[in-house]
Write an enzyme that holds these catalytic residues in place. Structure first.
Site, PDB file in Angstrom:
ATOM      1  N   HIS A   1       0.843  -1.193   0.000  1.00  0.00           N
ATOM      2  CA  HIS A   1       0.000   0.000   0.000  1.00  0.00           C
ATOM      3  C   HIS A   1       0.882   1.248   0.000  1.00  0.00           C
ATOM      4  O   HIS A   1       2.035   1.212   0.450  1.00  0.00           O
ATOM      5  CB  HIS A   1      -0.906  -0.021   1.235  1.00  0.00           C
ATOM      6  CG  HIS A   1      -1.892   1.087   1.292  1.00  0.00           C
ATOM      7  ND1 HIS A   1      -1.647   2.271   1.955  1.00  0.00           N
ATOM      8  CD2 HIS A   1      -3.137   1.205   0.767  1.00  0.00           C
ATOM      9  CE1 HIS A   1      -2.701   3.057   1.849  1.00  0.00           C
ATOM     10  NE2 HIS A   1      -3.613   2.441   1.124  1.00  0.00           N
TER      11      HIS A   1
ATOM     12  N   THR B   1       1.231   3.632   1.837  1.00  0.00           N
ATOM     13  CA  THR B   1       1.769   4.059   3.124  1.00  0.00           C
ATOM     14  C   THR B   1       2.933   3.186   3.590  1.00  0.00           C
ATOM     15  O   THR B   1       3.525   3.462   4.637  1.00  0.00           O
ATOM     16  CB  THR B   1       0.676   4.017   4.196  1.00  0.00           C
ATOM     17  OG1 THR B   1       0.128   2.684   4.253  1.00  0.00           O
ATOM     18  CG2 THR B   1      -0.429   5.006   3.902  1.00  0.00           C
ATOM     19  N   LYS B   2       3.250   2.118   2.844  1.00  0.00           N
ATOM     20  CA  LYS B   2       4.294   1.197   3.276  1.00  0.00           C
ATOM     21  C   LYS B   2       5.658   1.616   2.721  1.00  0.00           C
ATOM     22  O   LYS B   2       5.790   2.588   2.000  1.00  0.00           O
ATOM     23  CB  LYS B   2       3.943  -0.235   2.841  1.00  0.00           C
ATOM     24  CG  LYS B   2       2.600  -0.733   3.383  1.00  0.00           C
ATOM     25  CD  LYS B   2       2.529  -0.645   4.900  1.00  0.00           C
ATOM     26  CE  LYS B   2       1.309  -1.340   5.496  1.00  0.00           C
ATOM     27  NZ  LYS B   2       0.044  -0.667   5.179  1.00  0.00           N
ATOM     28  N   ASN B   3       6.692   0.854   3.069  1.00  0.00           N
ATOM     29  CA  ASN B   3       8.055   1.212   2.660  1.00  0.00           C
ATOM     30  C   ASN B   3       8.289   0.995   1.170  1.00  0.00           C
ATOM     31  O   ASN B   3       8.906   1.818   0.498  1.00  0.00           O
ATOM     32  CB  ASN B   3       9.073   0.379   3.450  1.00  0.00           C
ATOM     33  CG  ASN B   3       9.052   0.680   4.935  1.00  0.00           C
ATOM     34  OD1 ASN B   3       8.075   1.195   5.460  1.00  0.00           O
ATOM     35  ND2 ASN B   3      10.132   0.357   5.618  1.00  0.00           N
TER      36      ASN B   3
END
Length: 376
Positions: A179, A181-183
Site C-alpha cells: 500500500h 503508506t508502506k516502505n
C-alpha cells in the site's frame, strides 16, 4: 511549508516499466514483471513460494482459505491491528480472539497466547507492528505444542527480520502489503508467502478464482476448469511493473528510512530521559525496517494537544488503530481474552511522526516543533 504524515515515493523507473509492460501486450496478471517480483520475494525471504496479490487484505483472505477456517473456528490475534487482520477470518466464519500486546513492542504478547487457546483454536496471527518482529520462537513453539497454524501479518514488515530470518518467512504463511503508506509500494498491492510446500498448489488455484488456469498456461493440462473455491486475487501487470521499480531500490529505500528513524530517535532521547515521552523499543534479535516512528505520550489529553500543536506548526502527526475489541464489529464477531489493559492504554497514547523519503529536508523543523511542544 506543510509536512504531510506520508508522501508516496517514486524511484523514477516506475513509468518506464509500465510502458514496457504495455509494449509487451500483457496487462493482466502474472506477466513478466509479476514473475520478477515473485522471484525476488522468494530469494529475499527464503519462502517456498510467493504470490503477488491485489492487497495484503487479499493475501490474508487467501491465508484464511488455506488454513481451512470453518464457522466457529477461533483465531488468536492482537486487537491492536488493522481490520483486515480480523476480517479475513470472519469472512470464513472464524472468531477472532483478541489477546493483549507487549508494552515494549506493541506486538502480540506471546506469554498470553497459551491461556487463550481452546479446542476451537485453529491459528495464531502475529502482527509485526512497525516492522518490529514478534517473539516468533516462542509463538512457533506454542503452535507446535497445540497443532496450530501460524500466519504472519507482516504488512509492515518488508525488509525486516527476526534473528536473521525475514519476517513473513517464519510462520506457515506470511503476508506483505505494498500500500502507498508502506516502505515498498505499488499504490495498492500485497503478497502471500507460502512456507509449507504442500500449500503451494492450492494457493495457486485459490488465487486464480478457484481454477487450475496456471497449470494450463504452463502446458501441464490441455484445458482449465473450476476445481476449488477462490477469487480474483491477482494484481494487474501495471501494478507489478510499478512494484518492480520499487523492489530494485529496496535496499537504498530501507537505508534512507533507517537514517530518518535514527535522527528522530537521537533527537528525542533527552525527552525520554526526562520522562516526557517514550520512544520505540527494538528488542535484541529484531532487525527493523523503519516503517514508522511513534511516540507514547503520558496521557490521551497530552496526545491530543500534541497533535493539535503539530498541526498548527504544519507538521502532520497522527494516532493509529482503534483497538478491534472495542469496535462495534469486533464486539459482534470476536471476543477478548481478558480486559486487554496494555492495548487500551497504549492505543490512547500513541502518535506517529512523519516518515517518508524526502522528509529529510524538513526533518529538523519537525524535530524543533516536537521539542518546542515539551518546552512550552
Amino acid at each position: 511549508m506543510n509536512i504531510p504524515f506520508n508522501k508516496p515515493y517514486m524511484t523514477g523507473k516506475e513509468l518506464g516499466y509500465i510502458t514496457q509492460a504495455h509494449a509487451r501486450g500483457h496487462l493482466a496478471g502474472d506477466g513478466e514483471f509479476t514473475k520478477r517480483c515473485h522471484r525476488w520475494l522468494e530469494e529475499r525471504t527464503g519462502a517456498h513460494a510467493a504470490f503477488l496479490t491485489h492487497s495484503c487484505t487479499g493475501a490474508l483472505e487467501m491465508a484464511a482459505i488455506l488454513a481451512d477456517i470453518q464457522p466457529g473456528d477461533e483465531v488468536i490475534m492482537p486487537s491492536y491491528t488493522f481490520v483486515s487482520t480480523a476480517n479475513a477470518f470472519v469472512l470464513r466464519g472464524g472468531v477472532p480472539v483478541f489477546v493483549d500486546i507487549r508494552p515494549d513492542t506493541l506486538n502480540l504478547d506471546e506469554t498470553r497466547i497459551e491461556a487463550a487457546i481452546t479446542p476451537r483454536t485453529r491459528a495464531i496471527v502475529p502482527v509485526h507492528y512497525a516492522g518490529v518482529a514478534c517473539e516468533m520462537d516462542a509463538i512457533m513453539a506454542i503452535a507446535r505444542r497445540h497443532g496450530l497454524l501460524v500466519i504472519e501479518d507482516a504488512a509492515q514488515g518488508i525488509m525486516a527480520g527476526y534473528k536473521g530470518r525475514a519476517l513473513g518467512s517464519i510462520g506457515h504463511l506470511g503476508t506483505f502489503s505494498f500500500h502507498e503508506t508502506k516502505n515498498i509500494i505499488s499504490g495498492e498491492g500485497g503478497a502471500l508467502l507460502i512456507n509449507e510446500p504442500e500449500l503451494v498448489a492450492r494457493a495457486e488455484v485459490i488465487r486464480e478464482k478457484g481454477t487450475n488456469r496456471s497449470r494450463f498456461f504452463r502446458g501441464e493440462i490441455d484445458k482449465y476448469t473450476w476445481v476449488d473455491i477462490g477469487s480474483s486475487y491477482l494484481p494487474g501487470e501495471i501494478i507489478a511493473a510499478f512494484l518492480w521499480a520499487q523492489i530494485e531500490e529496496a535496499n537504498s529505500i530501507t537505508a534512507r528510512r533507517l537514517a530518518i528513524w535514527r535522527r528522530y530517535h537521537e533527537a528525542l532521547a533527552p525527552l525520554e530521559r526526562a520522562r516526557r515521552l517514550r520512544r520505540p523499543i527494538i528488542p535484541a534479535g529484531c532487525q527493523h525496517n523503519a516503517h514508522l516512528y511513534y511516540l507514547l505520550l503520558p496521557s490521551p489529553n497530552e496526545r491530543t494537544a500534541f497533535i493539535d500543536t503539530m498541526k498548527n506548526a504544519s507538521v502532520n502527526c497522527v494516532f493509529h488503530y482503534v483497538p478491534l475489541h472495542t469496535a462495534p464489529q469486533g464486539q459482534r464477531v470476536g471476543r477478548a481474552h481478558g480486559k486487554l489493559p496494555v492495548t487500551t492504554d497504549l492505543a490512547d497514547r500513541l502518535v506517529r511522526l512523519p516518515l517518508w523519503l524526502g522528509v529529510e529536508e524538513q526533518q529538523e523543523r519537525s524535530v524543533s516543533a516536537i521539542i518546542g511542544f515539551f518546552h512550552e
